[in-house]
Scaffold this motif. Structure first.
Motif, mmCIF file in Angstrom:
data_model
loop_
_atom_site.group_PDB
_atom_site.id
_atom_site.type_symbol
_atom_site.label_atom_id
_atom_site.label_comp_id
_atom_site.label_asym_id
_atom_site.label_seq_id
_atom_site.Cartn_x
_atom_site.Cartn_y
_atom_site.Cartn_z
ATOM 1 N N MET A 43 -3.277 -8.267 4.433
ATOM 2 C CA MET A 43 -4.678 -8.232 4.053
ATOM 3 C C MET A 43 -5.513 -8.072 5.333
ATOM 4 N N GLY A 44 -6.344 -7.064 5.348
ATOM 5 C CA GLY A 44 -7.090 -6.743 6.559
ATOM 6 C C GLY A 44 -6.620 -5.457 7.207
ATOM 7 N N ASP A 45 -5.405 -5.005 6.874
ATOM 8 C CA ASP A 45 -4.920 -3.714 7.335
ATOM 9 C C ASP A 45 -5.686 -2.594 6.636
ATOM 10 N N ALA A 46 -5.839 -1.472 7.316
ATOM 11 C CA ALA A 46 -6.561 -0.345 6.735
ATOM 12 C C ALA A 46 -5.869 0.191 5.490
ATOM 13 N N ASP A 47 -4.543 0.101 5.424
ATOM 14 C CA ASP A 47 -3.817 0.639 4.277
ATOM 15 C C ASP A 47 -3.434 -0.420 3.248
ATOM 16 N N TYR A 48 -3.993 -1.633 3.370
ATOM 17 C CA TYR A 48 -3.807 -2.624 2.294
ATOM 18 C C TYR A 48 -4.544 -2.098 1.064
ATOM 19 N N PRO A 49 -3.933 -2.140 -0.128
ATOM 20 C CA PRO A 49 -4.566 -1.543 -1.317
ATOM 21 C C PRO A 49 -5.974 -2.086 -1.566
ATOM 22 N N ALA A 50 -6.948 -1.190 -1.581
ATOM 23 C CA ALA A 50 -8.352 -1.605 -1.659
ATOM 24 C C ALA A 50 -8.678 -2.322 -2.964
ATOM 25 N N LEU A 51 -8.171 -1.822 -4.102
ATOM 26 C CA LEU A 51 -8.464 -2.467 -5.377
ATOM 27 C C LEU A 51 -7.825 -3.846 -5.461
ATOM 28 N N LEU A 52 -6.610 -3.977 -4.972
ATOM 29 C CA LEU A 52 -5.935 -5.280 -5.005
ATOM 30 C C LEU A 52 -6.676 -6.291 -4.147
ATOM 31 N N ASP A 53 -7.247 -5.836 -3.051
ATOM 32 C CA ASP A 53 -7.969 -6.722 -2.145
ATOM 33 C C ASP A 53 -9.145 -7.403 -2.829
ATOM 34 N N GLN A 54 -9.637 -6.820 -3.930
ATOM 35 C CA GLN A 54 -10.792 -7.386 -4.630
ATOM 36 C C GLN A 54 -10.395 -8.470 -5.638
ATOM 37 N N MET A 55 -9.113 -8.648 -5.871
ATOM 38 C CA MET A 55 -8.654 -9.603 -6.877
ATOM 39 C C MET A 55 -8.663 -11.026 -6.339
ATOM 40 N N GLU A 56 -9.054 -11.959 -7.191
ATOM 41 C CA GLU A 56 -8.908 -13.367 -6.832
ATOM 42 C C GLU A 56 -7.416 -13.667 -6.664
ATOM 43 N N GLY A 57 -7.075 -14.298 -5.561
ATOM 44 C CA GLY A 57 -5.684 -14.647 -5.338
ATOM 45 C C GLY A 57 -4.811 -13.489 -4.936
ATOM 46 N N ALA A 58 -5.398 -12.405 -4.399
ATOM 47 C CA ALA A 58 -4.579 -11.281 -3.937
ATOM 48 C C ALA A 58 -3.620 -11.760 -2.856
ATOM 49 N N PRO A 59 -2.371 -11.262 -2.854
ATOM 50 C CA PRO A 59 -1.391 -11.727 -1.865
ATOM 51 C C PRO A 59 -1.785 -11.319 -0.452
ATOM 52 N N PRO A 60 -1.814 -12.246 0.498
ATOM 53 C CA PRO A 60 -2.172 -11.901 1.880
ATOM 54 C C PRO A 60 -1.177 -10.969 2.554
ATOM 55 N N ALA A 61 0.077 -10.966 2.089
ATOM 56 C CA ALA A 61 1.103 -10.117 2.690
ATOM 57 C C ALA A 61 1.925 -9.457 1.593
ATOM 58 N N LEU A 62 2.024 -8.139 1.654
ATOM 59 C CA LEU A 62 2.891 -7.376 0.767
ATOM 60 C C LEU A 62 4.034 -6.797 1.586
ATOM 61 N N ILE A 63 5.206 -6.736 0.995
ATOM 62 C CA ILE A 63 6.339 -6.038 1.606
ATOM 63 C C ILE A 63 6.580 -4.797 0.765
ATOM 64 N N VAL A 64 6.523 -3.628 1.384
ATOM 65 C CA VAL A 64 6.595 -2.379 0.636
ATOM 66 C C VAL A 64 7.653 -1.473 1.222
ATOM 67 N N ARG A 65 8.219 -0.661 0.358
ATOM 68 C CA ARG A 65 9.134 0.399 0.785
ATOM 69 C C ARG A 65 8.762 1.657 0.015
ATOM 70 N N GLY A 66 8.463 2.724 0.743
ATOM 71 C CA GLY A 66 8.079 3.964 0.104
ATOM 72 C C GLY A 66 6.744 4.461 0.598
ATOM 73 N N ASP A 67 6.056 5.197 -0.263
ATOM 74 C CA ASP A 67 4.804 5.865 0.087
ATOM 75 C C ASP A 67 3.606 4.996 -0.271
ATOM 76 N N ALA A 68 3.079 4.252 0.706
ATOM 77 C CA ALA A 68 1.956 3.351 0.445
ATOM 78 C C ALA A 68 0.683 4.103 0.091
ATOM 79 N N ALA A 69 0.611 5.397 0.412
ATOM 80 C CA ALA A 69 -0.575 6.185 0.087
ATOM 81 C C ALA A 69 -0.772 6.319 -1.420
ATOM 82 N N LEU A 70 0.262 6.057 -2.212
ATOM 83 C CA LEU A 70 0.128 6.125 -3.671
ATOM 84 C C LEU A 70 -0.914 5.134 -4.188
ATOM 85 N N THR A 71 -1.121 4.042 -3.474
ATOM 86 C CA THR A 71 -2.103 3.047 -3.933
ATOM 87 C C THR A 71 -3.529 3.569 -3.826
#
Length: 360
Positions: free
Chosen positions: A76-104
């Motif tokens: 959370m705070g990274d430029a490529d952290y999903p913008a819509l998810l960042d608006q959710m109450e209780g959004a996870p501070p850290a995501l572990i991803v594999r693949g194309d993060a641009a899909l978000t």
């Protein structure tokens, strides 16, 4: 964000009794994760308990295991952290991803439904997902049996996001091993859990908030009245996202949840055009929920004993909205949130959905 700060932030969210809300509050108050980690024992002591922080060695091993899987962290705070998810109450501070993060960053549509879905519903979900993908949408689902699997199968060629309730190295259900691997290679696989984490029952409701948070709208294809799919739909609605449902026969218990959603105001969906028309009316700037931080309001390191006692006196084992505690106490939000944070770290307080708290 420096590598040291990224490491400290991961260590902070991995610390016992630190959840997404307390994580945000600690960062808002202390500025850096390192300062927050150093303050946790004293905060817990003022709340009447003890607290420790995550072992640095364990966090280092987690990072190494994630990298060995070809995964990376979105903080959370990274430029490529999903913008819509960042608006959710209780959004996870850290995501572990594999693949194309641009899909978000695309027009994401969540699709959920029954695990024991009917053959007709499975076929409909697969075709709907395929049509959405061909129209440029990105389908998000949870890689569960039934509707989730069909949604991923229909959209994997165009780009799909699978959100799982376990570590990236764990496959659940086992029969989706090849599908999960294909999504990781051609789409995006997302989790908030470290490698090795098993899919425990308590992980699925929190996974559902990620599914709802990544998307502009959620489509429920088939669901019983008390299914997890309806939890996802409720979370989407609470976040200002579009809730859509596919009607079904009143004689089929698996359709009762969808029919009830429509009766309560969900948009009736029959095809991909209906879905895109519904979410096309949503401006992403309008889905932001209220701030869950101190909102820049500072507070001294020590809340007065009288203030702390007054806030605790308003608490009980029955859940109460934090806003009510602020209003009834007459104290600033920062003071009330500080007392709640101290109690939470001392393991005397539970945070519940909807911004509510209760004494443990």
């Amino acid at each position: 964000m420096s590598e040291g700060e990224r490491f400290d932030r991961l260590r902070l969210i991995r610390s016992p009794r630190i959840g997404p809300v307390s994580y945000r509050q600690l960062l808002a108050r202390f500025g850096t994760a390192g300062a927050a980690l150093r303050a946790i024992p004293d905060l817990a002591a003022r709340g009447g308990g003890k607290a420790s922080v995550a072992d640095a060695g364990a966090v280092e091993r987690e990072i190494a295991a994630s990298q060995a899987l070809g995964a990376r962290y979105l903080m959370m705070g990274d430029a490529d952290y999903p913008a819509l998810l960042d608006q959710m109450e209780g959004a996870p501070p850290a995501l572990i991803v594999r693949g194309d993060a641009a899909l978000t960053e695309g027009q994401c549509i969540a699709m959920v439904g029954a695990r024991n879905a009917s053959a007709a519903a499975v076929r409909f979900a697969r075709v709907l997902a395929q049509d959405l993908g061909q129209r440029g949408a990105v389908v998000v689902s949870g890689l569960a049996r039934g509707i989730d699997t069909a949604a991923h199968q229909g959209s994997v060629a165009s780009g799909t996001i699978g959100v799982i309730a376990c570590g990236l190295d764990v496959v659940f259900p086992p029969e989706n091993r090849d599908l999960q691997a294909q999504i990781a290679d051609e789409g995006l696989l997302v989790t908030e859990h470290p490698p090795g984490t098993q899919p425990l029952a308590r992980h699925f409701p929190t996974r559902n908030r990620i599914i709802a948070g990544l998307a502009l709208g959620t489509v429920v294809v088939e669901a019983a009245p008390k299914s997890g799919s309806l939890i996802t739909a409720r979370l989407a609605g609470e976040a200002g996202r579009e809730v859509m449902a596919v009607p079904g026969s009143p004689l089929d218990p698996r359709a009762q949840g969808c029919n009830q959603l429509i009766r309560e105001g969900a948009t009736l969906i029959q095809n991909a055009a209906d879905v895109l028309e519904a979410v096309g009316q949503i401006d992403p700037r309008m889905v932001r929920q209220g701030s869950f931080d101190f909102a820049g309001e500072s507070v001294s390191s020590d809340v007065a004993a009288g203030e702390r006692d007054a806030v605790i006196a308003l608490l009980s084992h029955a859940p109460a909205p934090v806003d009510d505690l602020i209003r009834l106490s007459g104290f600033s939000p920062a003071v009330v949130q500080t007392v709640l944070l101290e109690l939470e770290l001392a393991e005397r307080l539970d945070r519940l959905a909807g911004g509510r708290v209760s004494l443990r």
